[in-house]
Motif scaffolding. Structure first.
Motif, PDB file in Angstrom:
ATOM      1  N   ARG A 194       0.826  -1.207   0.000  1.00 14.21           N
ATOM      2  CA  ARG A 194       0.000   0.000   0.000  1.00 14.21           C
ATOM      3  C   ARG A 194       0.865   1.264   0.000  1.00 14.21           C
ATOM      4  O   ARG A 194       0.561   2.243  -0.699  1.00 14.21           O
ATOM      5  CB  ARG A 194      -0.923   0.009   1.218  1.00 14.21           C
ATOM      6  N   THR A 195       1.937   1.249   0.776  1.00 17.13           N
ATOM      7  CA  THR A 195       2.810   2.439   0.800  1.00 17.13           C
ATOM      8  C   THR A 195       3.466   2.657  -0.551  1.00 17.13           C
ATOM      9  O   THR A 195       3.717   3.807  -0.945  1.00 17.13           O
ATOM     10  CB  THR A 195       3.897   2.321   1.889  1.00 17.13           C
ATOM     11  N   ARG A 196       3.763   1.582  -1.255  1.00 11.80           N
ATOM     12  CA  ARG A 196       4.384   1.716  -2.576  1.00 11.80           C
ATOM     13  C   ARG A 196       3.354   2.143  -3.620  1.00 11.80           C
ATOM     14  O   ARG A 196       3.648   2.927  -4.530  1.00 11.80           O
ATOM     15  CB  ARG A 196       5.024   0.393  -2.985  1.00 11.80           C
ATOM     16  N   ALA A 197       2.134   1.644  -3.483  1.00  7.53           N
ATOM     17  CA  ALA A 197       1.087   1.959  -4.463  1.00  7.53           C
ATOM     18  C   ALA A 197       0.746   3.445  -4.447  1.00  7.53           C
ATOM     19  O   ALA A 197       0.568   4.066  -5.508  1.00  7.53           O
ATOM     20  CB  ALA A 197      -0.163   1.128  -4.179  1.00  7.53           C
ATOM     21  N   VAL A 198       0.675   4.035  -3.247  1.00 10.34           N
ATOM     22  CA  VAL A 198       0.301   5.446  -3.180  1.00 10.34           C
ATOM     23  C   VAL A 198       1.404   6.317  -3.771  1.00 10.34           C
ATOM     24  O   VAL A 198       1.136   7.360  -4.383  1.00 10.34           O
ATOM     25  CB  VAL A 198      -0.034   5.853  -1.726  1.00 10.34           C
ATOM     26  N   TRP A 199       2.638   5.877  -3.646  1.00  7.75           N
ATOM     27  CA  TRP A 199       3.741   6.628  -4.237  1.00  7.75           C
ATOM     28  C   TRP A 199       3.722   6.559  -5.765  1.00  7.75           C
ATOM     29  O   TRP A 199       4.094   7.531  -6.437  1.00  7.75           O
ATOM     30  CB  TRP A 199       5.082   6.117  -3.698  1.00  7.75           C
ATOM     31  N   ARG A 200       3.318   5.428  -6.291  1.00 14.80           N
ATOM     32  CA  ARG A 200       3.234   5.313  -7.755  1.00 14.80           C
ATOM     33  C   ARG A 200       2.188   6.261  -8.336  1.00 14.80           C
ATOM     34  O   ARG A 200       2.270   6.667  -9.487  1.00 14.80           O
ATOM     35  CB  ARG A 200       2.923   3.872  -8.160  1.00 14.80           C
ATOM     36  N   LYS A 201       1.202   6.630  -7.514  1.00 16.09           N
ATOM     37  CA  LYS A 201       0.149   7.542  -7.978  1.00 16.09           C
ATOM     38  C   LYS A 201       0.547   9.010  -7.823  1.00 16.09           C
ATOM     39  O   LYS A 201      -0.158   9.893  -8.331  1.00 16.09           O
ATOM     40  CB  LYS A 201      -1.139   7.289  -7.184  1.00 16.09           C
ATOM     41  N   ALA A 202       1.633   9.273  -7.104  1.00 12.50           N
ATOM     42  CA  ALA A 202       2.021  10.676  -6.870  1.00 12.50           C
ATOM     43  C   ALA A 202       3.534  10.838  -6.966  1.00 12.50           C
ATOM     44  O   ALA A 202       4.189  11.303  -6.020  1.00 12.50           O
ATOM     45  CB  ALA A 202       1.526  11.120  -5.498  1.00 12.50           C
ATOM     46  N   PRO A 203       4.119  10.465  -8.110  1.00 16.31           N
ATOM     47  CA  PRO A 203       5.587  10.465  -8.202  1.00 16.31           C
ATOM     48  C   PRO A 203       6.213  11.850  -8.176  1.00 16.31           C
ATOM     49  O   PRO A 203       7.387  11.989  -7.841  1.00 16.31           O
ATOM     50  CB  PRO A 203       5.832   9.772  -9.553  1.00 16.31           C
ATOM     51  N   ASP A 204       5.461  12.896  -8.539  1.00 19.72           N
ATOM     52  CA  ASP A 204       6.050  14.236  -8.665  1.00 19.72           C
ATOM     53  C   ASP A 204       5.652  15.183  -7.536  1.00 19.72           C
ATOM     54  O   ASP A 204       5.842  16.398  -7.645  1.00 19.72           O
ATOM     55  CB  ASP A 204       5.623  14.846 -10.013  1.00 19.72           C
TER      56      ASP A 204
END
Length: 616
Positions: free
Chosen positions: A506-516
């Motif tokens: 889950r922590t990795r998934a949310v980062w993939r949605k907000a990389p910038d």
């Protein structure tokens, strides 16, 4: 933020005691605890021990001391008193700065390196059978303990002593020699250590057949009549008599003992067979260790070490630690340590297991200069290690004060105990296959990895299955006996490895949605939500927990910490919005919190030898 909160709070309490009650005792023990979840606060001070010095009731001391700390320490925002417990609430600003300045560091949780070296022994199997479920617990405990010690700053060397000689090994060799018809693992398409283990089981089967036939002979019936004064049932008598039969009457037993004597005499044919079959086993062990993700810095072999320790026996005699009996045997009297008299050498001068272990300990010290040695061995050997450590202490060995027996309970299956000779053991390889299959079956209920290739999905399922196996075993305190259930271990909603992995994903998934996302805005965040505060205080506890778990040689503490942190992350995920938060500062802060939690979960599970997938 150079001073840690516990030190800062303890110093504040001492200053408060002096200011409020003129108490200046530098040896006064200030008890600081984590606040129970049902109360507000992060740290609790127990005031009961202060009543004698302050001459006031615990509740009054708590109220006065709490007000003092709130006034004098900018880190304390509030307090509450529950009977004799003063609960302190730490400011949001402190927790926010801690998260942004410390908790996201890649080395968070690791202590600085020291020069102190520790040898950790684990696995140490026999070469007559493959590794099984009991070995798996040993291996996972030893490996995770070694990882913990490294994280705590120690220089760690991982070793095992392979029991590659003795009557059990000769049983497998004899069975292959008599019944194997020159078969090989490659020719039969069987993993090499499993192949050798089949002959160990076959020896037992043939021996039981021989024993059953012999019980019908006149000799056996006479023994049953003359040597059964307690009138045991016939089956119970023969069960108790089995070892005597093996050593006195059995043709197979005699042949196995003769083979052992030929090995000790270095008979070329026997040595050749021994090397060939052991080579098969080592090939199999190597593959199993690879799958478990463990390795060793040095291997010791009993065939090289079983004569060690004789010089230490002589030195013990000269020091007066040991004494010699009339028959020439050497003993040590440990009755003053509430142990017993222990043989060190037989009357013919040959070594015993304790002699070998004395020599091996000295050898490891010579090899590594380690001041600590950890022996990962089942609890049936508790007494042996009490004796070994006491003897080394009396011999004044320089490492004697740093010896530790990492004792653990046996592992059962839902169906009951395992028995190697009867072939009812669960082999480590079969166990790994089973949990990976369970992970695959569980994955069919979800479709979260449909966009990945078949190889990528296969690798994720492998990680999930191995996490299920490792976490289920490590989460149980070492000294407890446990039952391993493969189906229970893969439950995504239970106290399992996959549950923790899911939090990390889950922590990795949310980062993939907000990389910038610009994380600098997180510094403007002002007020913590309850679940944010709880997560950050959990993160704060991690470095000390790693050090404590290493000191106590208990990786189950890290497993349960990771589970609780994952549970906190799941609650945070449910309670607050991350990407749709009401301000850029909140978005940036919550992403930073997700990253820090993910890093700690990955680090903590890594200490247990558990890999974390990016998707599940």
């Amino acid at each position: 933020m150079t001073q840690q909160l516990p030190d800062l709070l303890t110093a504040g309490v001492r200053d408060g005691l002096q200011a409020l009650y003129q108490v200046t005792d530098p040896n006064l023990d200030i008890t600081l605890q984590s606040t129970r979840k049902e109360f507000d606060g992060e740290f609790t001070i127990v005031t009961f021990p202060l009543t004698r010095l302050a001459k006031k009731k615990p509740e009054q001391i708590g109220a006065e001391l709490g007000q003092y700390l709130k006034t004098e320490l900018e880190e304390v925002s509030d307090y509450n008193v529950i009977k004799g417990f003063l609960n302190l609430v730490i400011t949001d600003r402190y927790w926010i700065e801690f998260l942004l300045q410390q908790a996201q560091a890649t080395d968070f949780g690791r202590s600085p390196k020291t020069d102190e070296r520790v040898v950790v022994e684990f696995s140490s199997p026999n070469t007559n059978k493959p590794l099984h479920l009991g070995h798996v617990r040993n291996i996972l405990l030893g490996w995770s303990t070694s990882q913990l010690l490294e994280a705590a700053g120690f220089d760690v060397k991982r070793v095992q002593i392979i029991n590659d000689r003795g009557i059990a090994i000769c049983k497998s060799m004899l069975a292959w020699q008599r019944y194997g018809e020159e078969a090989t693992p490659a020719g039969k398409g069987v993993k090499p250590d499993h192949f050798v283990g089949q002959f160990y089981v076959l020896f037992e089967q043939r021996f039981q057949e021989e024993y059953a036939d012999w019980q019908q002979t006149t000799t056996a019936k006479t023994i049953l009549q003359d040597k059964n004064p307690k009138q045991l049932p016939e089956e119970a008598f023969w069960k108790a008599y089995k070892n005597t039969y093996f050593n006195t009457y059995s043709a197979l037993g005699g042949a196995a003992k003769d083979m052992l004597l030929r090995w000790e005499d270095k008979d070329p044919d026997t040595i050749t067979l021994w090397k060939r079959m052991n080579g098969w086993v080592y090939e199999g062990f190597t593959e199993t260790y690879r799958r478990l993700g463990v390795s060793f810095d040095k291997l010791y072999y009993e065939s090289d070490t079983y004569l060690l320790g004789k010089d230490m026996a002589q030195a013990g005699l000269e020091k007066g630690v040991f004494y010699q009996k009339e028959d020439g045997s050497v003993f040590v009297d440990l009755t003053d340590a509430k142990l017993d008299e222990k043989a060190i050498l037989r009357s013919d001068g040959t070594s015993l297991y304790i002699t070998q272990d004395l020599g091996t300990a000295r050898l490891r010290y010579d090899d590594f200069g380690a001041t600590r040695m950890v022996y990962t061995v089942g609890d049936e050997q508790n007494y042996h290690f009490q004796v070994l450590f006491e003897i080394l202490k009396r011999l004044e060995e320089p490492y004697a004060a740093g010896l530790y027996h990492l004792s653990y309970g046996m592992v059962d299956l839902p169906t009951g105990k395992m028995k190697s000779r009867e072939g009812t053991v669960v082999d480590a390889d079969d166990l790994m296959d089973e949990v990976i299959q369970e992970a695959y079956n569980s994955s069919l209920e979800r479709d979260a990895t449909s966009e990945l290739s078949a190889d990528e999905r296969r690798e994720i399922i492998r990680m999930i299955g191995m996490a299920a196996l490792k976490f289920q075993i490590i989460k149980v305190g070492p000294q407890k006996r446990m039952t391993f259930d493969p189906k229970e271990s893969v439950d995504l909603q239970g106290q399992t490895g996959p549950y923790v992995q899911n939090a990390y994903v889950r922590t990795r998934a949310v980062w993939r949605k907000a990389p910038d996302t610009d994380l600098a805005a997180a510094a403007d965040y002002q007020q913590l939500e309850p679940t944010e505060r709880e997560l950050i205080s959990q993160l704060y506890a991690y470095p000390a927990l790693v050090r404590d778990a290493a000191t106590q040689y208990d990786p189950s503490q890290v497993a349960m910490y990771c589970y609780e942190l994952a549970k906190g992350l799941h609650k945070f995920w449910h309670d607050v919005s991350i990407l749709n938060a009401d301000s850029p500062a909140a978005v940036a802060f919550r992403l930073s919190l997700c990253r820090a939690v993910g890093n700690v979960l990955k680090h903590g599970m890594g200490l247990l030898g558990i890999e974390m997938p990016e998707r599940m």
